[in-house]
Write a protein that holds these residues in place. Structure first.
Motif, mmCIF file in Angstrom:
data_model
loop_
_atom_site.group_PDB
_atom_site.id
_atom_site.type_symbol
_atom_site.label_atom_id
_atom_site.label_comp_id
_atom_site.label_asym_id
_atom_site.label_seq_id
_atom_site.Cartn_x
_atom_site.Cartn_y
_atom_site.Cartn_z
ATOM 1 N N ALA A 78 3.291 14.505 12.910
ATOM 2 C CA ALA A 78 4.294 13.142 12.774
ATOM 3 C C ALA A 78 3.862 12.235 11.344
ATOM 4 C CB ALA A 78 3.592 12.199 13.803
ATOM 5 N N PRO A 79 4.907 11.734 10.661
ATOM 6 C CA PRO A 79 4.824 11.282 9.553
ATOM 7 C C PRO A 79 3.812 9.884 9.432
ATOM 8 C CG PRO A 79 7.023 10.874 10.282
ATOM 9 C CD PRO A 79 6.364 11.753 11.292
ATOM 10 N N GLU A 80 3.018 9.978 8.517
ATOM 11 C CA GLU A 80 2.201 8.630 8.488
ATOM 12 C C GLU A 80 2.922 7.428 8.230
ATOM 13 O OE1 GLU A 80 -1.289 9.204 5.771
ATOM 14 O OE2 GLU A 80 -1.567 11.111 6.292
ATOM 15 N N PRO A 81 2.596 6.167 8.752
ATOM 16 C CA PRO A 81 3.247 5.034 8.792
ATOM 17 C C PRO A 81 2.932 4.459 7.225
ATOM 18 C CG PRO A 81 1.294 4.722 9.893
ATOM 19 C CD PRO A 81 1.529 6.106 9.803
ATOM 20 N N PRO A 82 4.139 3.941 6.562
ATOM 21 C CA PRO A 82 3.976 3.229 5.410
ATOM 22 C C PRO A 82 2.832 2.148 5.227
ATOM 23 C CG PRO A 82 5.887 2.536 6.304
ATOM 24 C CD PRO A 82 5.304 3.335 7.362
ATOM 25 N N PRO A 83 2.093 2.162 4.112
ATOM 26 C CA PRO A 83 1.034 0.983 4.216
ATOM 27 C C PRO A 83 1.647 -0.209 4.426
ATOM 28 C CG PRO A 83 1.377 2.034 1.907
ATOM 29 C CD PRO A 83 2.383 2.659 3.149
ATOM 30 N N HIS A 84 0.860 -1.044 5.081
ATOM 31 C CA HIS A 84 1.162 -2.682 5.443
ATOM 32 C C HIS A 84 1.362 -3.426 4.108
ATOM 33 C CE1 HIS A 84 1.738 -6.130 7.661
ATOM 34 N NE2 HIS A 84 0.736 -7.050 7.019
ATOM 35 N N PRO A 85 2.591 -3.880 3.949
ATOM 36 C CA PRO A 85 2.706 -4.618 2.807
ATOM 37 C C PRO A 85 1.814 -5.897 2.455
ATOM 38 C CG PRO A 85 4.692 -4.944 3.871
ATOM 39 C CD PRO A 85 3.530 -4.095 4.735
ATOM 40 N N ARG A 86 1.271 -6.196 1.687
ATOM 41 C CA ARG A 86 0.310 -7.569 1.486
ATOM 42 C C ARG A 86 1.220 -8.562 0.872
ATOM 43 N NH1 ARG A 86 -5.724 -6.555 -0.529
ATOM 44 N NH2 ARG A 86 -6.284 -6.541 1.537
ATOM 45 N N THR A 87 0.988 -9.830 1.404
ATOM 46 C CA THR A 87 1.501 -10.922 0.987
ATOM 47 C C THR A 87 0.927 -11.638 -0.262
ATOM 48 O OG1 THR A 87 0.783 -12.383 2.403
ATOM 49 C CG2 THR A 87 2.870 -11.199 3.055
ATOM 50 N N GLU A 88 1.364 -12.105 -1.199
ATOM 51 C CA GLU A 88 0.717 -12.778 -2.073
ATOM 52 C C GLU A 88 0.319 -14.490 -1.958
ATOM 53 O OE1 GLU A 88 -0.502 -11.360 -4.839
ATOM 54 O OE2 GLU A 88 0.598 -9.582 -4.208
ATOM 55 N N SER A 89 0.356 -14.850 -0.589
ATOM 56 C CA SER A 89 0.131 -16.162 -0.022
ATOM 57 C C SER A 89 -1.568 -16.406 -0.389
ATOM 58 C CB SER A 89 0.497 -16.294 1.254
ATOM 59 O OG SER A 89 -0.116 -15.504 2.291
#
Length: 85
Positions: free
Chosen positions: A68-79
């Motif tokens: 199974a393909p690995e999930p993409p990394p969680h995008p970080r917010t700049e908040s």
């Protein structure tokens, strides 16, 4: 004591005893399994000699299922900083 060693009739008796003990149907299957095991051992020893690394502990005999393909990394917010849990 063993001046003559093994003579041909000794080997014939041993062969007959083996056939009587294991049966003529199981002997080809046993020989086939032994040959397969020796081929695996030979290929692992060759791979170990060429790589210089220990052989893998698992033996595979067929095609591997797709991963199974690995999930993409969680995008970080700049908040701001990440909340502490």
């Amino acid at each position: 004591m063993l001046r003559n060693g093994l003579e041909p009739w000794h080997l014939l008796i041993v062969a007959l005893v083996v056939i009587l003990l294991f049966g003529s149907k199981r002997l080809p299957d046993t020989a086939r399994a032994l040959g397969k095991s020796l081929r695996i051992l030979k290929s692992e020893a060759k791979a170990m000699a060429s790589d210089g690394a220990p052989p893998s502990a698992t033996f595979t005999t067929g095609p591997q299922p797709p991963r199974a393909p690995e999930p993409p990394p969680h995008p970080r917010t700049e908040s701001g900083p990440d909340p502490v849990r």
